[in-house]
Design an enzyme around this catalytic site. Sequence first.
Site, PDB file in Angstrom:
ATOM      1  N   ASP A 193      -9.180   4.853   0.531  1.00 22.75           N
ATOM      2  CA  ASP A 193     -10.320   4.258   0.776  1.00 22.75           C
ATOM      3  C   ASP A 193     -10.556   3.696   2.086  1.00 22.75           C
ATOM      4  OD1 ASP A 193     -11.298   5.258  -1.799  1.00 22.75           O
ATOM      5  OD2 ASP A 193     -10.587   3.245  -2.625  1.00 22.75           O
ATOM      6  N   THR A 237      -6.071   2.810  -3.812  1.00 26.88           N
ATOM      7  CA  THR A 237      -6.970   3.096  -5.223  1.00 26.88           C
ATOM      8  C   THR A 237      -7.553   4.516  -5.221  1.00 26.88           C
ATOM      9  OG1 THR A 237      -7.564   0.908  -4.403  1.00 26.88           O
ATOM     10  CG2 THR A 237      -8.868   1.781  -6.003  1.00 26.88           C
ATOM     11  N   ARG A 300       0.675  -7.011   0.974  1.00 29.47           N
ATOM     12  CA  ARG A 300       0.562  -5.235   1.259  1.00 29.47           C
ATOM     13  C   ARG A 300       1.860  -4.660   1.147  1.00 29.47           C
ATOM     14  NH1 ARG A 300      -2.441  -1.657   3.115  1.00 29.47           N
ATOM     15  NH2 ARG A 300      -4.610  -2.181   3.035  1.00 29.47           N
TER      16      ARG A 300
HETATM   17  C1  LIG Z   1      -6.728  -6.394 -17.477  1.00 29.05           C
HETATM   18  C2  LIG Z   1      -6.939  -5.042 -16.771  1.00 29.05           C
HETATM   19  C3  LIG Z   1      -8.014  -5.044 -15.854  1.00 29.05           C
HETATM   20  C4  LIG Z   1      -8.277  -3.982 -14.972  1.00 29.05           C
HETATM   21  C5  LIG Z   1      -9.572  -4.026 -14.342  1.00 29.05           C
HETATM   22  C6  LIG Z   1      -9.604  -2.901 -13.313  1.00 29.05           C
HETATM   23  C7  LIG Z   1     -10.905  -3.018 -12.721  1.00 29.05           C
HETATM   24  C8  LIG Z   1     -10.854  -1.825 -11.551  1.00 29.05           C
HETATM   25  C9  LIG Z   1     -12.169  -1.808 -10.833  1.00 29.05           C
HETATM   26  C10 LIG Z   1     -11.750  -0.763  -9.574  1.00 29.05           C
HETATM   27  C11 LIG Z   1     -12.718  -0.668  -8.594  1.00 29.05           C
HETATM   28  C12 LIG Z   1     -12.509   0.100  -7.509  1.00 29.05           C
HETATM   29  C13 LIG Z   1     -13.385   0.106  -6.258  1.00 29.05           C
HETATM   30  C14 LIG Z   1     -12.682   0.553  -5.223  1.00 29.05           C
HETATM   31  C15 LIG Z   1     -12.376  -0.218  -4.200  1.00 29.05           C
HETATM   32  C16 LIG Z   1     -11.654   0.307  -2.932  1.00 29.05           C
HETATM   33  O1  LIG Z   1     -12.468   0.636  -1.916  1.00 29.05           O
HETATM   34  C17 LIG Z   1     -10.793  -0.864  -2.523  1.00 29.05           C
HETATM   35  C18 LIG Z   1      -9.828  -0.372  -1.336  1.00 29.05           C
HETATM   36  O2  LIG Z   1      -9.025   0.740  -1.873  1.00 29.05           O
HETATM   37  P1  LIG Z   1      -7.606   1.024  -0.797  1.00 29.05           P
HETATM   38  O3  LIG Z   1      -6.599   0.001  -0.703  1.00 29.05           O
HETATM   39  O4  LIG Z   1      -7.163   2.507  -1.566  1.00 29.05           O
HETATM   40  O5  LIG Z   1      -8.103   1.385   0.552  1.00 29.05           O
HETATM   41  N1  LIG Z   1      -9.730  -1.321  -3.584  1.00 29.05           N
HETATM   42  C19 LIG Z   1      -9.926  -2.598  -3.947  1.00 29.05           C
HETATM   43  O6  LIG Z   1     -10.787  -3.331  -3.440  1.00 29.05           O
HETATM   44  C20 LIG Z   1      -9.233  -2.778  -4.991  1.00 29.05           C
HETATM   45  C21 LIG Z   1      -9.756  -3.418  -6.128  1.00 29.05           C
HETATM   46  C22 LIG Z   1      -8.951  -3.427  -7.188  1.00 29.05           C
HETATM   47  C23 LIG Z   1      -8.997  -4.556  -8.172  1.00 29.05           C
HETATM   48  C24 LIG Z   1      -8.053  -4.272  -9.283  1.00 29.05           C
HETATM   49  C25 LIG Z   1      -7.949  -5.545 -10.153  1.00 29.05           C
HETATM   50  C26 LIG Z   1      -6.765  -5.531 -10.956  1.00 29.05           C
HETATM   51  C27 LIG Z   1      -7.209  -6.509 -12.121  1.00 29.05           C
HETATM   52  C28 LIG Z   1      -5.815  -6.787 -12.825  1.00 29.05           C
HETATM   53  C29 LIG Z   1      -6.307  -8.162 -13.818  1.00 29.05           C
HETATM   54  C30 LIG Z   1      -5.241  -8.371 -14.549  1.00 29.05           C
HETATM   55  C31 LIG Z   1      -5.608  -9.764 -15.286  1.00 29.05           C
HETATM   56  C32 LIG Z   1      -4.580 -10.105 -16.006  1.00 29.05           C
HETATM   57  C33 LIG Z   1      -4.478 -11.317 -16.877  1.00 29.05           C
HETATM   58  C34 LIG Z   1      -3.415 -12.037 -17.278  1.00 29.05           C
HETATM   59  N1  LIG Z   2      -1.878   3.891  11.863  1.00 27.09           N
HETATM   60  C1  LIG Z   2      -2.300   2.831  11.103  1.00 27.09           C
HETATM   61  N2  LIG Z   2      -1.798   1.640  11.383  1.00 27.09           N
HETATM   62  C2  LIG Z   2      -2.187   0.556  10.647  1.00 27.09           C
HETATM   63  N3  LIG Z   2      -3.536   0.622   9.810  1.00 27.09           N
HETATM   64  C3  LIG Z   2      -3.995   1.611  10.022  1.00 27.09           C
HETATM   65  C4  LIG Z   2      -3.639   2.989  10.500  1.00 27.09           C
HETATM   66  N4  LIG Z   2      -4.193   3.899  10.215  1.00 27.09           N
HETATM   67  C5  LIG Z   2      -5.395   3.475   9.417  1.00 27.09           C
HETATM   68  N5  LIG Z   2      -5.248   2.206   9.167  1.00 27.09           N
HETATM   69  C6  LIG Z   2      -5.950   1.407   8.319  1.00 27.09           C
HETATM   70  O1  LIG Z   2      -5.018   0.937   7.147  1.00 27.09           O
HETATM   71  C7  LIG Z   2      -6.063   0.343   6.334  1.00 27.09           C
HETATM   72  C8  LIG Z   2      -5.575   0.936   4.642  1.00 27.09           C
HETATM   73  O2  LIG Z   2      -5.789   2.230   4.798  1.00 27.09           O
HETATM   74  P1  LIG Z   2      -5.799   3.252   3.538  1.00 27.09           P
HETATM   75  O3  LIG Z   2      -5.366   4.759   4.072  1.00 27.09           O
HETATM   76  O4  LIG Z   2      -6.971   2.972   2.807  1.00 27.09           O
HETATM   77  O5  LIG Z   2      -4.382   2.812   2.633  1.00 27.09           O
HETATM   78  P2  LIG Z   2      -4.468   2.239   1.257  1.00 27.09           P
HETATM   79  O6  LIG Z   2      -5.223   2.979   0.293  1.00 27.09           O
HETATM   80  O7  LIG Z   2      -2.954   1.836   1.071  1.00 27.09           O
HETATM   81  O8  LIG Z   2      -5.076   0.665   1.581  1.00 27.09           O
HETATM   82  C9  LIG Z   2      -7.361   0.696   6.569  1.00 27.09           C
HETATM   83  O9  LIG Z   2      -8.106  -0.262   6.752  1.00 27.09           O
HETATM   84  C10 LIG Z   2      -7.171   1.727   7.713  1.00 27.09           C
HETATM   85  O10 LIG Z   2      -8.295   1.628   8.857  1.00 27.09           O
END
Ligand SMILES: CCCCCCCCCCCCC/C=C/[C@@H](O)[C@H](COP(=O)(O)O)NC(=O)CCCCCCCCCCCCCCC
Ligand SMILES: Nc1ncnc2c1ncn2[C@@H]1O[C@H](COP(=O)(O)OP(=O)(O)O)[C@@H](O)[C@H]1O
Length: 581
Positions: A193, A237, A300
């Site tokens: 994302d 994600t 990370r």
């Molecule tokens: C008890 C299990 C709870 C599961 C809750 C799941 C909620 C998931 C919501 C997902 C919303 C996703 C919105 C997207 C966000 C993304 O843009 C963004 C970036 O993604 P990238 O790293 O691929 O670039 N991702 C995020 O901000 C990650 C948000 C994820 C939140 C996950 C939370 C997991 C919670 C686990 C709770 C466990 C409680 C356990 C208590 C003993």
């Molecule tokens: N070559 C790079 N080096 C470091 N960061 C980068 C590079 N290319 C993209 N990014 C940044 O890395 C972050 C995470 O990237 P993403 O593709 O979403 O992976 P993830 O889902 O694991 O977080 C983003 O904020 C993006 O802007």
Amino acid sequence: MDIDPVRLESSLWVGKKRYRAALTGWHLNWTELDKKNRDKKTVSVPVSEVIGVEEGRVQVLPQMSVAEDTDREFTVFYVKRSSSGSPYGLLWRLGRTQFCCPSRDLRDQWMTQLRIALKTHSPSRPHRLLVFINPFGGKKQGRQIYHSLVAPLFELAGISSHVVVTERANQARDHILKKDLTGFDGVVCVGGDGIFSELLHGVIGRTQQEAGLSEHDPSITLQSCDLHIGIIPAGSTDCVCFATVGVNDPVTSALHIIIGDSQPLDVCSVHHCSSLVRYSVSLVGYGFYGDVLAESERHRWMGPLRYDYSGAMVYLSNRSYAGVIQYLPADSQLSSPRDNTRCLSGCSVCSKGTERLFPHSPGARSLYSSHFSQFSSDTEGEWVSVEGRFRAVSLTCMSSSCPRSPLGLSPSAHLADGTGDLIIVRDTHPLGFLTFLHRHTSTQDQFDLPFVDVHRVKAVRFSLPTGEEEDRDEERERVNDGGMTEEGKRPSRSGSHKHLVERGEERGQKDFLCGLCCSKAPTVSVWNCDGEILPHTEISCKVHGQLVRLYARGIENGSATPTRKCQDGHRNCKGRCVLNN
Ligand SMILES: CCCCCCCCCCCCC/C=C/[C@@H](O)[C@H](COP(=O)(O)O)NC(=O)CCCCCCCCCCCCCCC
Ligand SMILES: Nc1ncnc2c1ncn2[C@@H]1O[C@H](COP(=O)(O)OP(=O)(O)O)[C@@H](O)[C@H]1O
Ligand SMILES: [Ca+2]
């Protein structure tokens, strides 16, 4: 305008069996014939889903190669829906059928007609793509995924691609903003994302630059973008891919790109005072999701698991935050976040959104634009204000489904209706909040809890309560910090959060990190904007209907798509209940 359909019909062989094959303008069909020329099973492929046609018996993987060319054979490649897909969306695979003609002439005729049909009926297919690979996204498989699974398909479809493997964060965004993009039909990211967000900012920013519009003016209607965005999922994600395709699968996404599918997407702009901070398509979240993101940045190295670990840590730290939320409700006659429907491919609510957002006459469009403005309150309806302590405040322009939460943050949200869903989780006891979180992983309704409210909205503002002087000072410090780049006001994506995490000058952040190991609870959280930490606490958000377009078509309804418990109380009625669409 009606186009004369191409027609061709003849008897062909597939392996040892005889078929009657027919090409009409829109479909390629082949029906097995038995010895008495009776029809048996028919396979029907829309021309729009034909990927390529090659002379001879051809295979694509591991490399494109001609196994045999007898002058009378040709191979058709097309989209095949796999039965072993996920229950939430359909997996697409490359189907391949090798036909043998009675003569070379007939083979040439089939080749010519199929290629004409493809050109005529698939005008929106991309010919040239600009591909950005984040080599560090997710499990660091981006390069391999692209070269082994995606590039051979692009080659088969005759798409030429210019590939950039990024060397730094924001490189993809800057490339789109500044470089010559002549000749490219779309941009594609291979990653999560975060890299998608870079493309989103590049494409929106570039379009506004070319239209002479200021992104910082929160009252204007932004110009919608023509350049399509494709996502090959290879991140942590991959919420945008999952929520617009239904599965996180590189081959499925590559096939959607090749056939030039087009899915409009609502985008939320986030402003602080009179400056654009960022755009979001999935999550703008304060409290729990902000804290999880802040914590996860320190881990990370764990890869995608960092979110689960940090989620558990933040849950155990048991936080809530004071704030004032104001929102502008959307028209409740059109849809509601609790109407138990799902936004699926061809969604009627989104189609009506298109008519509302882009009515044909230009005069009508500008009238609507002013109606849509966040700041013209005359025709808008009233802003509603809620003050209190919150576990989580989330705004999402779409369902935000992902493998962790297959129905998403707001299962009935729409991809392209011009609204977002505001989810307010008021302070509650730990078990209540765990129930709320846990319901994201099942078909149980996470909004059916006394401390949760959900509203369909056009705009949201968040501020700290009056009288919290300490917090206001803190907020001023943040504003001075900025988190902006030297190019002026354009937000720096990881610059800001690097600043927050590494230098630790951001007080909420410092408190938060400290709060995990000592008893002092922080008074402010941070905003998570599609996986980036925002440098401001007080923000205002506005939904821009259908601002960008993805190479996708929304979620195709697999027969087993699970839905919520319906209002008649059926559990897991899995689409069979009349209340579900
Ligand atoms: C008890 C299990 C709870 C599961 C809750 C799941 C909620 C998931 C919501 C997902 C919303 C996703 C919105 C997207 C966000 C993304 O843009 C963004 C970036 O993604 P990238 O790293 O691929 O670039 N991702 C995020 O901000 C990650 C948000 C994820 C939140 C996950 C939370 C997991 C919670 C686990 C709770 C466990 C409680 C356990 C208590 C003993
Ligand atoms: N070559 C790079 N080096 C470091 N960061 C980068 C590079 N290319 C993209 N990014 C940044 O890395 C972050 C995470 O990237 P993403 O593709 O979403 O992976 P993830 O889902 O694991 O977080 C983003 O904020 C993006 O802007
Ligand atoms: Ca929406």
